[in-house]
Scaffold this motif. Sequence first.
Motif, PDB file in Angstrom:
ATOM      1  N   ARG A 161       7.473   4.370   3.134  1.00 35.99           N
ATOM      2  CA  ARG A 161       8.521   3.939   4.068  1.00 35.99           C
ATOM      3  C   ARG A 161       9.757   3.441   3.301  1.00 35.99           C
ATOM      4  N   ILE A 162       9.519   2.654   2.230  1.00 31.19           N
ATOM      5  CA  ILE A 162      10.626   2.121   1.416  1.00 31.19           C
ATOM      6  C   ILE A 162      11.393   3.274   0.764  1.00 31.19           C
ATOM      7  N   ALA A 163      10.653   4.256   0.240  1.00 26.11           N
ATOM      8  CA  ALA A 163      11.296   5.406  -0.422  1.00 26.11           C
ATOM      9  C   ALA A 163      12.183   6.157   0.574  1.00 26.11           C
ATOM     10  N   ARG A 164      11.662   6.387   1.780  1.00 28.49           N
ATOM     11  CA  ARG A 164      12.450   7.100   2.814  1.00 28.49           C
ATOM     12  C   ARG A 164      13.701   6.296   3.176  1.00 28.49           C
TER      13      ARG A 164
ATOM     14  N   ASN B 261       0.843  -1.203   0.000  1.00 30.14           N
ATOM     15  CA  ASN B 261       0.000   0.000   0.000  1.00 30.14           C
ATOM     16  C   ASN B 261       0.880   1.255   0.000  1.00 30.14           C
ATOM     17  N   GLU B 262       0.230   2.402   0.002  1.00 31.33           N
ATOM     18  CA  GLU B 262       0.951   3.670  -0.112  1.00 31.33           C
ATOM     19  C   GLU B 262       1.911   3.913   1.051  1.00 31.33           C
ATOM     20  N   SER B 263       1.464   3.593   2.274  1.00 31.77           N
ATOM     21  CA  SER B 263       2.324   3.867   3.442  1.00 31.77           C
ATOM     22  C   SER B 263       3.590   3.008   3.412  1.00 31.77           C
ATOM     23  N   ARG B 264       3.451   1.736   2.971  1.00 34.67           N
ATOM     24  CA  ARG B 264       4.635   0.866   2.864  1.00 34.67           C
ATOM     25  C   ARG B 264       5.619   1.436   1.826  1.00 34.67           C
ATOM     26  N   MET B 265       5.060   1.892   0.685  1.00 34.48           N
ATOM     27  CA  MET B 265       5.916   2.440  -0.374  1.00 34.48           C
ATOM     28  C   MET B 265       6.625   3.715   0.081  1.00 34.48           C
TER      29      MET B 265
END
Length: 408
Positions: free
Chosen positions: A318-321, A312-316
């Motif tokens: 987190r990965i980007a950060r 989902n968006e929140s996981r993505m």
Amino acid sequence: MLDPGKPSFTPKKSKPCVVMFVGLQGSGKTTTCTKYAYYHQKKGFKPALVCADTFRAGAFDQLKQNATKAKIPFYGSYMESDPVKIAVEGVETFKKENCDLIIVDTSGRHKQEVALFEEMRQVSEATKPDLVIFVMDSSIGQAAFDQAQAFRQSVDVGAVIVTKMDGHAKGGGALSAVAATKSPVIFIGTGEHMDEFEAFDVKSFVSRLLGMGDLSGFMDKIHEVVPMEQQPELLQKLSEGNFTMRIMYEQFQNILKMGPINQVFSMLPGFSSELMPKGGEKESQAKIKRYMTMMDSMTNEELDSTNPKLMNESRMMRIARGAGRHYREVLDMFEEYKRLAKIWSKMKGLKIPKKGDMSALSRNMNAQHMSKVLPPQMLKQIGGMGGLQNLMKQMGSNKDMMGMFGDK
């Protein structure tokens, strides 16, 4: 379809042989001359290059540059405008120097013209080549038939080399060229570099033509670079059709080991031109490394999941950060993953042999399975299931080719 029924003339060491190259301007003829010379030089021949192209400005400079890089002797002139005179002088010079493979590069034009064919005929009559090779750009498609036929009617074409087969154009026009010239395809050019040139292999070519990727070559590469203990598990996962982010990560690791990367991409079913744009090898390697950095920020659950909805968006975010990348880049990586997962799911049920033998691999694929794997528009182009079965029948004279598609 791919067997004209006669072998091509093959140069022999220690016996002078003249090979003349013909083709339209822009087909990669001059570069291909040098690749052909370089290929035979590695086999122990003593090649030489003659530039009889006086039509294109810079042709001699290009051949001179290529030949110097490959350490191959060359002949040409900035002053003489008669291509026949240059060709004859060059051939005589290198015969005296005991060169056993003298390659004559002739003029090309942007389109078929009377002047072009007349010049080719004159050069051919004067140098009496043992072999005339027609060089054809793989991207010209159906125009190949008329082009090849026109060249065949002017000079005695004995072989075809297909250029720019770097994973983007499938080279279907080569079939037409073989039909028109009644000559075998002997080599294919797969890139700009001197060593991106390979002897033509029917099975690999038809496999690429059908959009399957060169699985035979890919399997051999897997056995070459994937650690022995990891091979059974990887092949098992491939046959199960389940494609996780972890598998993608491992494949990227292997791809970076295999090299040259563009050739590996053309072998893999589904690896797209978006991930491997033409001429963009460095950019592609950088993109793969960026993707791997992003995957390093993922949890084991995310890496091993086959459920795309998990991301989902929140996981993505987190990965980007965690990877120090933009959210958009993480999104792009997941789009590529989903596309690859879809392609690999079509491999489900394939029985993969231990040594990656193409015929053994493909005996397990009947026409039904093949029709599912082929892109719909390609299946339509060859006339649906009926056309696919006819294609198999045409290849039936070669047992290995039938094995490629299955015994049914």
